[in-house]
Design an enzyme around this catalytic site. Structure first.
Site, PDB file in Angstrom:
ATOM      1  N   CYS B  33      42.406  46.102  60.446  1.00 61.16           N
ATOM      2  CA  CYS B  33      43.612  45.942  59.635  1.00 61.16           C
ATOM      3  C   CYS B  33      43.508  44.756  58.685  1.00 61.16           C
ATOM      4  O   CYS B  33      44.277  44.643  57.735  1.00 61.16           O
ATOM      5  CB  CYS B  33      44.825  45.739  60.522  1.00 61.16           C
ATOM      6  N   ASP B  35      43.547  41.252  59.545  1.00 64.98           N
ATOM      7  CA  ASP B  35      44.059  39.945  59.942  1.00 64.98           C
ATOM      8  C   ASP B  35      43.596  39.646  61.360  1.00 64.98           C
ATOM      9  O   ASP B  35      43.904  40.398  62.276  1.00 64.98           O
ATOM     10  CB  ASP B  35      45.601  39.927  59.973  1.00 64.98           C
ATOM     11  N   CYS B  63      44.537  36.897  54.882  1.00 62.90           N
ATOM     12  CA  CYS B  63      44.999  36.612  53.540  1.00 62.90           C
ATOM     13  C   CYS B  63      45.616  35.223  53.459  1.00 62.90           C
ATOM     14  O   CYS B  63      45.626  34.466  54.418  1.00 62.90           O
ATOM     15  CB  CYS B  63      46.017  37.664  53.124  1.00 62.90           C
ATOM     16  N   CYS B 107      52.393  38.394  59.292  1.00 61.91           N
ATOM     17  CA  CYS B 107      51.439  37.291  59.497  1.00 61.91           C
ATOM     18  C   CYS B 107      52.069  36.182  60.332  1.00 61.91           C
ATOM     19  O   CYS B 107      51.392  35.547  61.147  1.00 61.91           O
ATOM     20  CB  CYS B 107      50.989  36.712  58.162  1.00 61.91           C
TER      21      CYS B 107
END
Lengths: 385, 169
Positions: B33, B35, B63, B107
């Site tokens: 995915c 992360d 990211c 996140c």
């Protein structure tokens, strides 16, 4: 010290050439008429559009009445697929490549939901379509094949002449999305057996808001936009005269210097590619090593993520782009890289650097100077080594 | 799209790297995915004799938001008691960062989960009683990891087979 910004995202959009802006300028104020009006103001505007149409038609070796102005490449691609499908309902099969721009992919998927049948062509590891696969995929009820001239992400150039020839022999319409190539590579719609072609002004130093669909005479197509009957009744909308005039001016400039400009860009591109692959361990080039756009360099770096990379470059004033999942609104890795056989984890660390008219060797040197350090820093932060 | 504070956090990464012989490690996220966050903690005692997070470091693949939230969670947790650390919410992280784009909120969840997993790891390694909430959180995290691995399993296996076939050729 504030350093000058470096733009390496010409594949996303280009700044308008000052000469283009100058050519457009009178059409906002003095020559502002509606081309559909009968009076002198309208006639003047129409004359400008006619002249522009001729310049652009010549660039494609087409005739002026085969050029339809639209607002964007997205509109042109939507129109090509849907307009052909709606006008030829006796044939229900459409073939596109799996690396097309989203506007082609989603238009085709939408048609599929309306009852058309869709075949997605595979590509090789460099993202190239094999013409033999096109020949294999064509059925008696195949209506249209759409394969892009060059890929917007990885820059691979498709053998569209061979594909066009196959389509012509099998009596199937052939559309190509040339948004990345018109004005950059020579295109002759007759030699390449193209029936429909998409191009857009803002990719070649023109303005946003003008694009075109070339439709070969005799091709049956329905309009996407109905209304006042502009563009022969096939694309109603008041014409964006300044942007169209700019489109023609931009085309003229591109054609006049195409060869020399491509030699210059290829030299810079190859220096960039060689430099990056040499300086950065576990760096890979995406796309075809040779058959690629003169201005496209596309990399992936193991163990890091593209969006973070873009942000660090941006902090140093370098504008680039990525197709990482994190940077996309869908949080999905690029369909282009997946189609090339990369795994999602490999597709995250991608970087596209696209060069253009104002790219200098000093800018390439600057990228080569800072990029290795950025990749190293992100690898230090990453749990994967 | 990011707040100036998020970008500032991203640019001034603090507390990244590994801790040697950590008391707990929290590994969350999935490479497929895009992360992955690994959080390391080292425990110590404060003046009152309570157990506190003496040192905390992260390693993150992801990211701008993932890296910024990793840094943020380590700063919020450093020096805190375990109870205080477990009380850090995603909203606290988001607010410290001056907001996150909606699509990046996951996140901040990842950062909170990583911290919880590191503390869970410490508790279970040391055979300490695990608070009910933490146990539940651990189960939810493990379950969602399982779902992602299942979801991608066939596909990844097929891809790998293809790659191997490619190499043999």
């Amino acid at each position: 010290m504030k350093t000058k910004k470096i733009y390496l995202d010409y594949a996303a959009t280009t700044p308008a050439d000052p000469q283009v802006v100058k050519a457009m300028s009178p059409y906002f104020t003095n020559v502002f008429g509606n081309t559909a009006s009968l009076h002198g103001f309208g006639a003047e505007a129409k004359a400008a559009v006619d002249a522009s149409r001729k310049i652009i038609a010549d660039a494609l070796k087409a005739s002026a009445r085969e050029i339809y102005f639209t607002s964007s490449a997205t509109e042109s691609n939507n129109w090509a697929l849907k307009g052909i499908a709606w006008a030829n309902k006796d044939k229900k099969h459409i073939i596109i490549s799996s690396v097309e721009h989203d506007c082609v992919l989603t238009s085709a998927a939408w048609l599929e939901r309306q009852g058309w049948q869709l075949t997605l062509l595979p590509v090789d590891k460099n993202g190239m379509v094999n013409p033999a696969d096109v020949a294999k995929a064509i059925r008696p009820d195949t209506l249209l094949v759409s394969v892009m001239h060059a890929n917007n992400e990885i820059g691979t150039i498709n053998p569209i002449g061979e594909i066009g020839k196959i389509c012509r022999e099998r009596d199937v319409y052939f559309h190509t999305d040339a948004a990345q190539t018109f004005g950059k590579l020579p295109i002759d719609v007759n030699r390449l057996d193209i029936d429909l072609l998409t191009a857009s002004a803002h990719k070649l130093y023109g303005s946003k808001g003008a694009a075109l669909l070339y439709v070969r005479t005799g091709v049956r197509i329905q309009p996407l936009l109905h209304g006042g009957g502009h563009e022969g009744g096939l694309r109603s909308s008041t014409l964006n005269v300044p942007a169209i005039v700019g489109f023609a001016e931009a085309t003229k400039i591109c054609l006049s210097a195409m060869k020399e400009e491509n030699v210059r860009l290829e030299k810079l591109r190859d220096k960039l590619i060689a430099g990056v692959l040499k300086a950065i361990p576990n760096a890979h080039l995406n796309g075809h090593p040779k058959k690629r756009l003169p201005n496209n360099a596309h990399f992936r770096f193991d163990h890091i993520e593209g969006e973070a990379l873009i942000m660090m470059l941006d902090n140093l004033g370098i504008a680039a782009s990525t197709a990482s999942a994190c940077s996309s609104p869908k949080l999905q890795p690029s369909h282009v890289l997946l189609a090339c056989g990369l795994r999602p984890q490999d597709a995250h660390g991608s970087l596209r650097l696209s060069l253009g008219r104002w790219t200098t060797e000093a800018e390439i040197d600057r990228v080569l100077e800072v990029l290795p350090g950025i990749v190293e820093k992100l690898r230090k932060i990453s749990p994967f080594k | 799209m990011y707040s100036p504070k998020t970008i500032q956090y991203f640019n001034n990464q603090k507390n990244y790297g590994r801790i040697k012989n950590p008391d707990g490690i929290g590994k969350v996220g999935n490479i497929v995915c895009g992360d992955v966050m690994w959080l390391y903690i080292k425990l110590g005692k404060n003046k009152k004799g309570e157990e506190v997070i003496k040192d905390i470091k992260y390693e993150t693949f992801g990211c701008v938001a993932a890296i910024a939230t990793s840094g943020q969670v380590t700063e919020l947790a450093k020096g805190k008691t375990i109870a205080e650390a477990l009380a850090i919410s995603k909203d606290a992280i988001i607010s410290e960062l001056g907001g996150l784009p909606p699509i990046k909120v996951h996140c901040s969840v990842l950062a909170v989960d990583a911290l919880a997993e590191a503390i869970y790891d410490y508790f279970s390694k040391n055979k300490k009683p695990i608070p009910e909430d933490l146990q539940r959180q651990h189960e939810v995290i493990s379950e969602s990891r399982g779902i992602i691995e299942d979801k991608y399993h066939d596909w990844i296996a097929a891809e790998e087979k293809m790659h191997e076939a490619g190499r043999e050729r």
